[in-house]
Structures are given as C-alpha cells and as structure tokens.
Design an enzyme around this catalytic site. Structure first.
Site, PDB file in Angstrom:
ATOM      1  N   ASN A  12      -5.303   4.564   5.241  1.00  0.00           N
ATOM      2  CA  ASN A  12      -5.309   5.930   4.726  1.00  0.00           C
ATOM      3  C   ASN A  12      -6.592   6.290   4.000  1.00  0.00           C
ATOM      4  OD1 ASN A  12      -4.593   8.025   2.774  1.00  0.00           O
ATOM      5  ND2 ASN A  12      -3.666   6.695   1.286  1.00  0.00           N
ATOM      6  N   GLY A 175      -5.739   0.448  -5.260  1.00  0.00           N
ATOM      7  CA  GLY A 175      -7.141   0.933  -5.531  1.00  0.00           C
ATOM      8  C   GLY A 175      -7.328   0.319  -6.675  1.00  0.00           C
TER       9      GLY A 175
HETATM   10  C1  PEP Z   1      -3.309   3.475  -0.079  1.00  0.00           C
HETATM   11  O1  PEP Z   1      -3.903   4.172  -0.329  1.00  0.00           O
HETATM   12  O2  PEP Z   1      -1.968   3.664   0.111  1.00  0.00           O
HETATM   13  C2  PEP Z   1      -3.568   2.081  -0.586  1.00  0.00           C
HETATM   14  C3  PEP Z   1      -2.827   1.089  -0.785  1.00  0.00           C
HETATM   15  O3  PEP Z   1      -4.803   1.885  -1.210  1.00  0.00           O
HETATM   16  P1  PEP Z   1      -5.746   0.544  -1.482  1.00  0.00           P
HETATM   17  O4  PEP Z   1      -5.532   0.043  -0.433  1.00  0.00           O
HETATM   18  O5  PEP Z   1      -7.265   0.928  -1.727  1.00  0.00           O
HETATM   19  O6  PEP Z   1      -5.052  -0.073  -2.656  1.00  0.00           O
END
Ligand code: PEP
Length: 257
Positions: A12, A175
C-alpha cells in the site's frame, strides 16, 4: 500459512511517491520477483495507476487502487468508480482501510457498497478490518471485528465472495512500528475465519485468504507468516523500497512451496 491458500503480499503506497519513483519502484519489484513468488499486488495512488500499470504490463505484479466509489459514473466530484479502476487496468482494490475509516468517514455501510461495486466490476477486493488501541484495551477486539465483518459481508452468497481477501490491520500497529505479536495476529485471524465460517460456511472460510497488516517488515515477516491462519501481508511503509518489499515477498515464496 496454509498450503491450500496461495499467499498474497500487497503493498500500500498510500499518498507517497511521484510518478518517476512509482515507475522505478514497480519495475524493481517486478524484476526482483522469484520464479515461485506468491501473488503480489501494489496499490498506488490514483494518479500513478496508468503509468505503473504500463510499467507492470507482462509482469506478474498486479495493480490495485486504494479506494473506490460505488456508483459507476455521475456527478460525484473527486470520486473514482470501481468501473473506472477496472478500465484503468486495476485488478484489485483496497476497501475500508483504517485511514479511510479514521479520516474520511468510511463506515461499514460504505464498505459494503464499495465491496459490491468491486465485485461487480471484477476487481479483487481487499477489505480491511481492525480494532483501535482503546478498543483492544477495553476487551472489544472481537466485537469490533465481528461488527465490521458482518456489516461488510452479510447479504452476499459465498460464491459471490470467491475472490474476497480480508486484511486484519490493528489500527494501533499501522505506521507505528508496533507490530502485533504472531500470537495476537493468529488469535484475531482465527476469529475472523470462524466468523466468516458462521456467515458463509466451511468451504468459504477454509479458502478465505486473510492478510496481516501493521508494521510488517523484513525482520518480523518470517515469524508472523509462520502462523497457520496468516495468508500474506498488507504492507505500508516497507513496500516503498524494493529491497524491503522483495524480502517480504521472498519469505512468502519460501513457505508457499
Ligand atoms: C497499511 O498501510 O495498510 C499498513 C499496514 O501500513 P504499515 O505497514 O506502514 O504499518
């Protein structure tokens, strides 16, 4: 991991990268895929779909969007329909990401409408569910997951949902650098599978792919994916660099054999 379900690793890209970096990342990911790679998908910003789609032509990396609107067309300024995404070359779409639920008013009702539109247009839907930290600390994780799943998935027949993928993304792990432990993730995934079994039957639940998302990185993916009900990952930050994303992809290929 369960060898009956083909693992899926989806990136993503959120609202990152300019067009040149998007094309370069897409090409590096495609070039670095091992022959026995799992299914791999990248969800780009709307503006990058066309150029990334072009860069991925003839490769095994699939193209996805991060959201869609449920109407086919009309006076809906700023929206992009599932029909338009399919037309632009998308094979998949994220629906109900927690950032959409948190910041843009996404509800279980709109998730269901978007899921319907995605299925009608032949897009592979990745429906995201997950609890906040406050909900987990209140002991409401299962209740939240059940409400989100029932809201999105009831009213369909299991055959209509054949391509559906669920992503379990605890909001507190997205995140933040805080990852659910493999045991916490497995517990939630098993609950999701059992809820889907109750809604749509044994065969549907057994074949349903459930991804884990929330600070998945090269150094934690191996232990997460060793859990039996984790069928892949939805990766945010670590999908923005080819080397880290490919390391995550390659782990899955190793266990999928
Ligand atoms: C996401 O955007 O779905 C996600 C899991 O982000 P991250 O891996 O940065 O936590």
């Amino acid at each position: 991991m369960n060898s009956l379900r083909r693992p899926l690793i989806a990136g993503n890209w959120k609202m990152y990268l300019d067009l040149a970096s998007s094309v370069s990342l897409a090409k590096s990911v495609a070039a670095g895929l091992p022959a026995d790679a799992p299914e791999v998908m990248v969800a780009t910003p709307f503006t990058a779909l066309a150029v990334v789609g072009e860069a991925l032509k003839g490769t095994k990396v699939k193209l996805a969007a991060q959201d869609c609107y449920w109407e086919k067309e009309g006076a809906f300024t700023g929206q992009v329909s599932a029909f338009q995404l399919k037309d632009a070359g998308c094979q998949g779409v994220l629906i109900g990401h927690s950032e959409r639920r948190q910041f843009f008013g996404e509800t279980d009702e709109t998730v269901k409408k978007k899921l319907t539109a995605a299925l009608e247009n032949g897009l592979l839907p990745i429906v995201c569910v997950g609890e906040t930290l406050a909900e987990r600390e209140d002991g409401r994780t299962f209740k939240v997951l059940e409400t989100q799943l029932t809201g999105a998935l009831s009213g369909f027949g299991p055959s209509q949902l054949a391509t559906l993928v669920i992503a379990y993304e605890p909001v507190w792990a997205i995140g933040t650098g805080k990852t659910a432990t493999p045991a916490q993730a497995q517990e939630a995934h098993l609950f999701i599978r059992k809820t889907c079994q109750r809604l749509h039957g044994d065969g549907f639940a057994a074949g349903l792919r459930i991804l884990y998302g929330g600070s998945v990185k090269p150094d934690n993916v191996d232990s997460l994916m060793s859990e039996p009900d984790l069928d892949g990952a939805l990766v945010g930050g670590a999908s923005l660099k080819a080397d880290s994303f490919l390391r995550i992809v390659k782990f899955s290929a190793a266990v999928a054999k």
